[in-house]
Design a protein around this motif. Structure first.
Motif, short mmCIF file in Angstrom:
data_model
loop_
_atom_site.label_atom_id
_atom_site.label_comp_id
_atom_site.label_asym_id
_atom_site.label_seq_id
_atom_site.Cartn_x
_atom_site.Cartn_y
_atom_site.Cartn_z
N MET A 62 0.81 -1.22 0.00
CA MET A 62 0.00 0.00 0.00
C MET A 62 0.84 1.27 0.00
SD MET A 62 -3.11 0.93 2.57
CE MET A 62 -2.65 2.45 3.38
N CYS A 63 1.89 1.29 0.80
CA CYS A 63 2.69 2.52 0.90
C CYS A 63 3.56 2.74 -0.34
CB CYS A 63 3.53 2.51 2.17
SG CYS A 63 2.48 2.67 3.63
N ASP A 64 3.62 1.75 -1.20
CA ASP A 64 4.34 1.93 -2.48
C ASP A 64 3.37 2.22 -3.62
OD1 ASP A 64 6.59 -0.85 -1.69
OD2 ASP A 64 6.59 1.26 -1.05
N MET A 65 2.08 2.10 -3.36
CA MET A 65 1.07 2.28 -4.42
C MET A 65 0.74 3.75 -4.55
SD MET A 65 -2.77 0.62 -4.61
CE MET A 65 -2.38 -1.00 -5.25
N THR A 66 0.70 4.23 -5.80
CA THR A 66 0.31 5.63 -5.99
C THR A 66 -1.21 5.76 -5.90
OG1 THR A 66 -0.02 5.38 -8.38
CG2 THR A 66 2.23 5.93 -7.61
N ALA A 67 -1.65 6.97 -5.64
CA ALA A 67 -3.11 7.22 -5.58
C ALA A 67 -3.73 6.93 -6.95
CB ALA A 67 -3.37 8.67 -5.18
N ALA A 68 -2.99 7.19 -8.00
CA ALA A 68 -3.51 6.92 -9.36
C ALA A 68 -3.70 5.43 -9.57
CB ALA A 68 -2.55 7.49 -10.40
N GLU A 69 -2.75 4.63 -9.08
CA GLU A 69 -2.89 3.17 -9.21
C GLU A 69 -4.08 2.66 -8.38
OE1 GLU A 69 1.77 1.80 -9.92
OE2 GLU A 69 1.10 2.46 -7.92
N PHE A 70 -4.24 3.22 -7.18
CA PHE A 70 -5.38 2.83 -6.33
C PHE A 70 -6.68 3.17 -7.04
CE2 PHE A 70 -6.89 1.71 -2.05
CZ PHE A 70 -8.16 2.28 -2.03
N ARG A 71 -6.75 4.40 -7.56
CA ARG A 71 -7.97 4.84 -8.25
C ARG A 71 -8.29 3.97 -9.47
NH1 ARG A 71 -5.73 10.18 -7.61
NH2 ARG A 71 -6.67 11.22 -5.79
N GLN A 72 -7.24 3.53 -10.18
CA GLN A 72 -7.47 2.73 -11.40
C GLN A 72 -8.18 1.42 -11.05
OE1 GLN A 72 -3.91 1.58 -13.53
NE2 GLN A 72 -5.07 0.72 -15.25
N VAL A 73 -7.76 0.80 -9.95
CA VAL A 73 -8.39 -0.47 -9.54
C VAL A 73 -9.82 -0.22 -9.10
CG1 VAL A 73 -8.29 -2.40 -7.92
CG2 VAL A 73 -6.17 -1.49 -8.91
N ILE A 74 -10.02 0.84 -8.31
CA ILE A 74 -11.38 1.17 -7.84
C ILE A 74 -12.27 1.48 -9.05
CG2 ILE A 74 -12.76 2.85 -6.56
CD1 ILE A 74 -11.14 1.12 -4.68
N ASP A 75 -11.68 2.13 -10.06
CA ASP A 75 -12.46 2.53 -11.23
C ASP A 75 -13.02 1.31 -11.97
OD1 ASP A 75 -11.87 4.93 -13.92
OD2 ASP A 75 -13.49 4.73 -12.47
N VAL A 76 -12.16 0.32 -12.18
CA VAL A 76 -12.60 -0.86 -12.94
C VAL A 76 -13.46 -1.78 -12.07
CG1 VAL A 76 -11.88 -2.88 -14.26
CG2 VAL A 76 -10.54 -0.77 -14.40
N ASP A 77 -13.02 -2.00 -10.82
CA ASP A 77 -13.64 -3.06 -10.01
C ASP A 77 -14.86 -2.61 -9.23
OD1 ASP A 77 -10.59 -4.92 -9.09
OD2 ASP A 77 -11.45 -4.34 -11.02
N LEU A 78 -15.03 -1.28 -9.06
CA LEU A 78 -16.19 -0.80 -8.29
C LEU A 78 -17.01 0.24 -9.05
CD1 LEU A 78 -17.86 -0.75 -5.70
CD2 LEU A 78 -16.19 0.86 -4.72
#
Ligand code: NAP
Ligand code: GCO
Length: 267
Positions: free
Chosen positions: A104-120
């Motif tokens: 998590m601490c290596d993940m960018t906010a953009a990467e987090f948002r990309q997963v949320i965008d597709v999966d939710l």
């Protein structure tokens, strides 16, 4: 009473998102074998073409559309085109999904948002696009492909778990908001399934031994095996059929027993 006929999908139009291969392909194939007209989408035309060929090889006619499920304009245009060319969607499976395995601490906010965008966000967008016609038709089935991570966390999958946990609650909310229109919204929660998405977790080690995570899942699963996409076919048909008309807001886990088991004691 002829109970078997309640599992028929004759005359139904089923849209399975992201179903050129993997779990979506297996679910759509199961629906076709039970009489449904199957429709799927993928981001790239070449994958849609490959998907259509794969369905044909399996003996099924499938309608394929290029659509990024995170793009609301593309989704609305695709649903309108499906309704015009194929028919009103009776069954929607929100299957398209991605995962990023990053601490998590290596993940960018953009990467987090990309997963949320597709999966939710995408299941919200696609469900919103099909519900009005389901209401007019007087029935509908929405099946969200959840996950073990709808219930459990693990290292490196914070975005995915947040999305799949949210998808569980979106499932319950669609159930709550549209049950009175004879729309049933349920989740299907695969365990660890052998598909391209989990291939990195099953790669053989340089010395030919099984991947540590592979061995871990075998120990955590009472069935002592990875699931196959085919294991999801029967449960998915049940949730799409008249047999589940009074099942709503439920997440049906198809996990070989992982969620019930503390795991095999190390020898
Ligand atoms: P997969 O093999 O990676 O296939 C995912 C599919 O989704 C691909 O066809 C992919 O198309 C499509 N997709 C991704 N982003 C998309 C977008 N923005 N628009 C349209 N299509 C998109 O995954 P899978 O293992 O079959 O998993 C399918 C679903 O089951 C996912 O929701 C996953 O989270 C869930 N699941 C999987 C497992 C498992 O162990 N495999 C367990 C529980 C839940 P492209 O190839 O073009 O990217
Ligand atoms: C992971 C896996 C899992 C499976 C599935 C389990 O990295 O832990 O990819 O997330 O895909 O979601 O149900």
């Amino acid at each position: 009473m002829d109970i078997a006929s309640k599992f028929s999908l004759d005359g139904k139009v089923a849209l399975v998102t992201g179903a050129s291969y993997g779990i979506g392909f297996a679910i759509a194939s199961a629906y076709a074998s039970c009489g449904a007209t199957i429709v799927f989408n993928d981001i790239k035309q070449e994958l849609v073409d490959k998907g259509i060929a794969a369905y044909k090889e399996a003996g099924y006619t499938a309608y394929g559309y290029v659509c990024d499920v995170t793009n609301e304009d593309q989704v609305n245009a695709m649903v309108a085109q499906i309704e015009k060319e194929v028919g009103v969607i009776d069954v929607l499976v929100n299957n398209a999904g991605i995962i990023k395995r990053i601490p998590m601490c290596d993940m960018t906010a953009a990467e987090f948002r990309q997963v949320i965008d597709v999966d939710l966000n995408a299941p919200f967008i696609v469900s919103k696009a099909v519900i009005p016609s389901m209401i007019k038709k007087g029935h509908g089935k929405i099946i969200n492909v959840c996950s073990m991570m709808s219930e459990l966390g693990r290292e490196t999958v914070s975005a995915y778990a947040a999305a799949k946990g949210g998808l569980k609650m979106l499932t319950r909310n669609i159930c709550s908001e549209y049950g009175e229109f004879n729309i049933q919204c349920n989740g299907i929660g695969p365990g660890y399934i052998a598909t391209p998405q989990t291939a990195p977790l099953r790669e053989l080690q340089a010395d030919g031994t099984r991947h540590p995570f592979d061995q871990f899942i075998i120990a955590k699963t009472p069935a002592a095996r990875w699931g196959e996409a085919e294991d999801l076919m029967g449960p998915a048909v049940f949730l799409a059929s008249d047999a589940s008309d009074f099942v709503n807001g439920h997440i049906l886990y198809v996990d070989g027993g992982i969620l019930a088991y503390i795991g095999k004691q190390p020898q």
